[in-house]
Each structure stands twice: as structure tokens, then as C-alpha cells.
Design a protein around this motif. Structure first.
Motif, PDB file in Angstrom:
ATOM      1  N   GLN A  84       0.928  -1.135  -0.144  1.00 20.30           N
ATOM      2  CA  GLN A  84       0.122  -0.012   0.066  1.00 20.30           C
ATOM      3  C   GLN A  84       1.051   0.998   0.372  1.00 20.30           C
ATOM      4  OE1 GLN A  84      -3.181   0.898   2.732  1.00 20.30           O
ATOM      5  NE2 GLN A  84      -3.172  -1.497   3.405  1.00 20.30           N
ATOM      6  N   LEU A  85       0.134   2.217  -0.423  1.00 17.67           N
ATOM      7  CA  LEU A  85       1.130   3.250  -1.000  1.00 17.67           C
ATOM      8  C   LEU A  85       0.709   4.056   0.141  1.00 17.67           C
ATOM      9  CD1 LEU A  85       1.952   3.462  -4.824  1.00 17.67           C
ATOM     10  CD2 LEU A  85       3.985   3.083  -2.367  1.00 17.67           C
ATOM     11  N   ASN A  86       1.580   5.459   0.854  1.00 18.66           N
ATOM     12  CA  ASN A  86       0.610   6.796   1.689  1.00 18.66           C
ATOM     13  C   ASN A  86       1.720   7.444   1.315  1.00 18.66           C
ATOM     14  OD1 ASN A  86      -0.830   3.657   3.295  1.00 18.66           O
ATOM     15  ND2 ASN A  86       1.719   3.727   4.326  1.00 18.66           N
TER      16      ASN A  86
ATOM     17  N   VAL B  51     -10.432  -1.184  -9.946  1.00 18.98           N
ATOM     18  CA  VAL B  51     -12.114  -1.401  -9.692  1.00 18.98           C
ATOM     19  C   VAL B  51     -12.234  -2.600  -9.179  1.00 18.98           C
ATOM     20  CG1 VAL B  51     -14.424  -1.061 -11.044  1.00 18.98           C
ATOM     21  CG2 VAL B  51     -11.807  -0.314 -12.186  1.00 18.98           C
ATOM     22  N   PRO B  52     -12.946  -2.722  -8.061  1.00 17.13           N
ATOM     23  CA  PRO B  52     -13.657  -3.674  -7.026  1.00 17.13           C
ATOM     24  C   PRO B  52     -14.721  -3.675  -7.665  1.00 17.13           C
ATOM     25  CG  PRO B  52     -14.061  -1.494  -6.507  1.00 17.13           C
ATOM     26  CD  PRO B  52     -13.136  -1.530  -7.492  1.00 17.13           C
TER      27      PRO B  52
ATOM     28  N   ASP C 194     -21.609  -0.169   0.662  1.00 17.54           N
ATOM     29  CA  ASP C 194     -20.734   0.784   1.128  1.00 17.54           C
ATOM     30  C   ASP C 194     -19.495  -0.676   2.164  1.00 17.54           C
ATOM     31  OD1 ASP C 194     -19.393   2.578   2.885  1.00 17.54           O
ATOM     32  OD2 ASP C 194     -20.680   3.128   4.182  1.00 17.54           O
ATOM     33  N   LEU C 195     -18.340  -0.340   1.284  1.00 19.42           N
ATOM     34  CA  LEU C 195     -17.015  -0.326   1.095  1.00 19.42           C
ATOM     35  C   LEU C 195     -16.248  -0.030   1.479  1.00 19.42           C
ATOM     36  CD1 LEU C 195     -17.845  -3.806  -1.541  1.00 19.42           C
ATOM     37  CD2 LEU C 195     -18.476  -3.928   1.234  1.00 19.42           C
ATOM     38  N   PRO C 196     -15.812   1.095   2.450  1.00 14.07           N
ATOM     39  CA  PRO C 196     -15.215   2.042   2.388  1.00 14.07           C
ATOM     40  C   PRO C 196     -13.540   1.281   2.595  1.00 14.07           C
ATOM     41  CG  PRO C 196     -15.527   1.322   4.636  1.00 14.07           C
ATOM     42  CD  PRO C 196     -16.308   0.928   3.712  1.00 14.07           C
ATOM     43  N   VAL C 197     -13.687   0.277   3.282  1.00  8.51           N
ATOM     44  CA  VAL C 197     -11.820  -0.479   3.008  1.00  8.51           C
ATOM     45  C   VAL C 197     -11.353  -0.730   1.474  1.00  8.51           C
ATOM     46  CG1 VAL C 197     -10.522  -2.928   3.960  1.00  8.51           C
ATOM     47  CG2 VAL C 197     -12.179  -1.078   5.087  1.00  8.51           C
ATOM     48  N   THR C 198     -12.181  -1.720   0.748  1.00  8.98           N
ATOM     49  CA  THR C 198     -11.988  -1.773  -0.215  1.00  8.98           C
ATOM     50  C   THR C 198     -12.039  -0.583  -1.510  1.00  8.98           C
ATOM     51  OG1 THR C 198     -12.990  -4.338   0.104  1.00  8.98           O
ATOM     52  CG2 THR C 198     -13.310  -3.063  -2.337  1.00  8.98           C
ATOM     53  N   ASP C 199     -12.310   0.207  -1.002  1.00  9.73           N
ATOM     54  CA  ASP C 199     -12.547   1.346  -1.914  1.00  9.73           C
ATOM     55  C   ASP C 199     -11.156   2.218  -1.602  1.00  9.73           C
ATOM     56  OD1 ASP C 199     -14.633   1.259  -3.566  1.00  9.73           O
ATOM     57  OD2 ASP C 199     -15.713   1.926  -2.063  1.00  9.73           O
ATOM     58  N   ASN C 200     -11.123   2.201  -0.498  1.00 11.09           N
ATOM     59  CA  ASN C 200      -9.046   2.958  -0.219  1.00 11.09           C
ATOM     60  C   ASN C 200      -8.499   1.839  -0.663  1.00 11.09           C
ATOM     61  OD1 ASN C 200      -7.847   4.740   1.781  1.00 11.09           O
ATOM     62  ND2 ASN C 200      -7.304   2.940   2.746  1.00 11.09           N
ATOM     63  N   LEU C 201      -8.167   0.822  -0.954  1.00 12.04           N
ATOM     64  CA  LEU C 201      -7.510  -0.595  -1.029  1.00 12.04           C
ATOM     65  C   LEU C 201      -7.062   0.348  -2.839  1.00 12.04           C
ATOM     66  CD1 LEU C 201      -8.007  -3.073   1.231  1.00 12.04           C
ATOM     67  CD2 LEU C 201      -5.616  -1.521   1.204  1.00 12.04           C
TER      68      LEU C 201
END
Length: 379
Positions: A295-297, A321-322, A338-345
Motif C-alpha cells: 500500500q502506498l501512503n 476497480v472492485p 458501503d465498502l470503505p476499506v475496499t474502495d480505499n485499497l
């Protein structure tokens, strides 16, 4: 320096060329191209490796998932819980069978199904759960199996990326990925840790009755030649691919160790870099690193990928694209999930080269290139 590949299949083949060539020649001379002896022998050898009662080979990993759902008699409208952060095949077969994919979020560390999210998503229509052992990290199966048992649900493991991985139960028992759920599915796509030289797949189960049903479904629904009891498909692993897999199976643990050594080198090199989150390794999962995904921060992923390409370092984004953002699932109302972790990753992950033939010069060049960009990012 040898040109860097995401997966260097040619160099891997060169090391085992005499054995592979001889095995393929044996199939050619036998002329048993479909369901030949190599297929049955490979199934038996993989059963022994996995310590499972039944291995049923098939044409590819996507077919394996479809056959599993057909064998479980899932019906149109039934709901199947699965992650959105995965290769599209996991969810595609659910829709293909007119089942309803119910997408849930993943654990932000392991990238595998969040068990708490799974339990919240269960409804009276839920019939199955499909955990994905993403990138080679085994999902947290013990609590997931407990949830499934509580709600009388099937678990189909998508083990396309984690063949050879281990999962340690609370009592210390160690089991292979793909052998804990009701059915395990895998792919032998060439780039997999255990890959053939074309398409291939398999299903695993310890349930005798379920194994018989799987075999029927995979072979036109036949219980005996020309007697068709259920609607099935035509999905077979051909003898040439089985012959190749028989050569590579005894080397699988060696291949995994080589990948883990590359991952160890990356981990050590990036340990002091706040811009990078390296892959998590849960204590109960033996990660087999089908991919090495960071993961890039705060770093620009597109610019990093462009910079690496200029340095002749390939990289990939798995997955940009999930599933719940894909047009193909719009009619399921998937955009409402609502999948915030997925969208963030999906905005932060990038995979670096990792394979069995990587040498020190290649590793050093990749690491230097990544560090050079992150320490001195272009304007």
C-alpha cells in the motif's frame, strides 16, 4: 541483468525442461489426451499433498467456482457473500448462475473477508460464503466456518492464489488452504504458484457425496456414460496440463520458499519507509505470496508505476476497480454497497515482481528504483 518479469515462466521452465518435455512426450505417445493416466495420477498426488479425500480436476479456476455452486444446488435468487476486492471471476460465476452476489468488505491488513462484516450481511436468502485467499494470504477461516455453521451456510474457498498455503487452527492443527471449507477451488493458470502451460483448475472436498456430485456436474451431469442425472458442464483438465503439473507439484514448496525469500527481502528493504505498508502476515496464515502487494501512503501510484516502467521494472495493480463498482453488477444495486476499506485499497495497492527465479541483481534494482522514487519524488 536479466530483464525483469512479473513472473518469469521461461526461466522456470528452463530449469525443468528435460522432465517437462519427457512428460509431454509421454502423453503424445499415449494419445490419451483427455482423462489420460496423467490426470488421475495428478489428482491422487495433489490429494496426498493437500491431505484431502477428493481432488476433481477441471478446465480452469472459474469453472471450478461455477461447478462448486452447481453441485451445492444453489438456486436463482439465492445470495452468496463474497469480497468485492478480488479478481472478477469470484463474483462473475455467482451472477452467471442467476444468484445474487452480496459484497462485503475486507480486513484492512490481510485484504481477506472481514468475518464480522460477513455475519452482518447474512439474510434468510443467504446460502453460501466465498472467501478469497487474496495474494496468497489465507483468510481467517476458523471464525468464518463457525459463522457458516451457525447459519447453516456453505463455504466455498477461492484458493486460486494460495495453493500450498497453510492455516493454523486454534488447537494448533495445520491445514492446507482450500481444505477447510465445504469445497475448495483453485486455478492452475500459468502464473499461479502451481501453474500449468495453459488453463487448468480443480476442486477439493472431504465430502464423498459432494465429490460424486462435483464429478457429475463437471462431466455433463453424467452418473454413467450417456445417463445424465443433472444439468452439468464440460470441464476437464487435459492430460498434457496434468503431466506438466505432476512435474511441478513436488517443487511447489520450493517455489513457495523462493517467493517468501523475495518477500522477506522486500519487507526488510521497505521497513523504514513510512510511504509503504508492506503485506501483513497473520500468525495463523502461512503466506505463499502469489503477489507481493504494497500500500502506498501519500505517494502518487501512477507516477510510481510510470517511473518503474522507465527503469524496466514491471508492476501491476490488482485490482483498480472492485467488483461492486463494475458495470456488470449494476442491476444488483451493487453501487449501494458501503465498502470503505475496499474502495480505499483499490486506490493505494500496487504489486511488485515476485517469482521463483528472481536473483539478487533484479531484487536490488527493484528496491533501489522504488526507494529512489519515494525518497526523491518527481515534481
Amino acid at each position: 541483468m536479466v530483464p525483469i518479469q512479473m513472473v518469469d515462466l521461461k526461466r522456470q521452465y528452463t530449469k525443468i525442461k528435460p522432465q517437462v518435455d519427457a512428460a509431454i512426450q509421454e502423453v503424445l505417445e499415449s494419445a490419451a489426451f483427455i482423462n489420460g493416466g496423467a490426470v488421475q495420477k495428478f489428482a491422487e498426488e495433489l490429494q496426498q499433498y493437500l491431505d484431502i479425500k477428493h481432488v476433481i480436476p477441471c478446465a480452469n479456476g472459474t469453472d471450478a467456482l461455477q461447478i462448486a455452486m452447481m453441485a451445492l444446488d444453489l438456486q436463482p435468487g439465492d445470495e452468496v457473500i463474497t469480497p468485492s476486492f478480488t479478481f472478477i471471476a469470484t463474483a462473475e460465476v455467482i451472477a452467471l448462475l442467476q444468484l445474487k452476489p452480496v459484497f462485503v468488505d475486507v480486513d484492512p491488513k490481510t485484504y481477506c473477508l472481514d468475518v464480522a462484516a460477513v455475519e452482518k450481511a447474512i439474510t434468510p436468502k443467504t446460502k453460501a460464503i466465498v472467501p478469497v485467499h487474496l495474494y496468497g494470504h489465507v483468510a481467517d477461516l476458523e471464525p468464518l466456518m463457525a459463522v457458516a455453521a451457525k447459519h447453516n451456510l456453505y463455504v466455498i474457498e477461492d484458493n486460486a492464489q494460495a495453493i500450498g498455503g497453510n492455516y493454523t487452527l486454534a488447537d494448533g492443527t495445520v491445514k492446507k488452504a482450500g481444505t477447510i471449507g465445504h469445497i475448495g477451488c483453485t486455478s492452475f493458470f500459468p502464473s499461479k504458484n502451481l501453474g500449468c502451460y495453459g488453463d487448468g483448475g480443480a476442486l477439493f472436498t472431504n465430502d464423498d457425496a459432494l465429490a460424486a456430485k462435483i464429478r457429475m456436474v463437471a462431466n455433463h451431469g453424467q452418473s454413467a456414460r450417456y445417463y445424465h442425472d443433472v444439468v452439468g458442464v464440460n470441464s476437464r483438465l487435459d492430460s498434457v496440463q496434468a503431466a506438466v503439473l505432476r512435474i511441478k507439484l513436488p517443487l511447489l514448496d520450493e517455489y513457495i520458499n523462493a517467493r517468501r525469500a523475495v518477500a522477506d527481502a522486500y519487507d526488510a528493504a521497505f521497513a523504514d519507509m513510512p510511504q509503504i505498508t508492506t503485506p501483513h502476515r497473520a500468525a495463523n496464515s502461512y503466506h505463499v505470496f502469489h503477489q507481493y502487494t504494497i500500500q502506498l501512503n501519500g505517494a502518487d501510484r501512477n507516477k510510481l508505476q510510470q517511473y518503474l516502467a522507465e527503469k524496466q521494472v514491471p508492476s501491476m495493480i490488482y485490482y483498480p476497480v472492485p467488483a461492486h463498482r463494475q458495470k456488470m453488477f449494476e442491476h444488483f444495486g451493487s453501487a449501494a454497497f458501503d465498502l470503505p476499506v475496499t474502495d480505499n485499497l483499490t486506490t493505494k495497492v500496487i504489486s511488485l515482481p515476485i517469482h521463483t527465479e528472481m536473483d539478487k541483481d533484479q531484487l536490488d534494482h527493484i528496491i533501489h528504483s522504488v526507494k529512489s522514487f519515494l525518497n526523491h519524488p518527481p515534481a
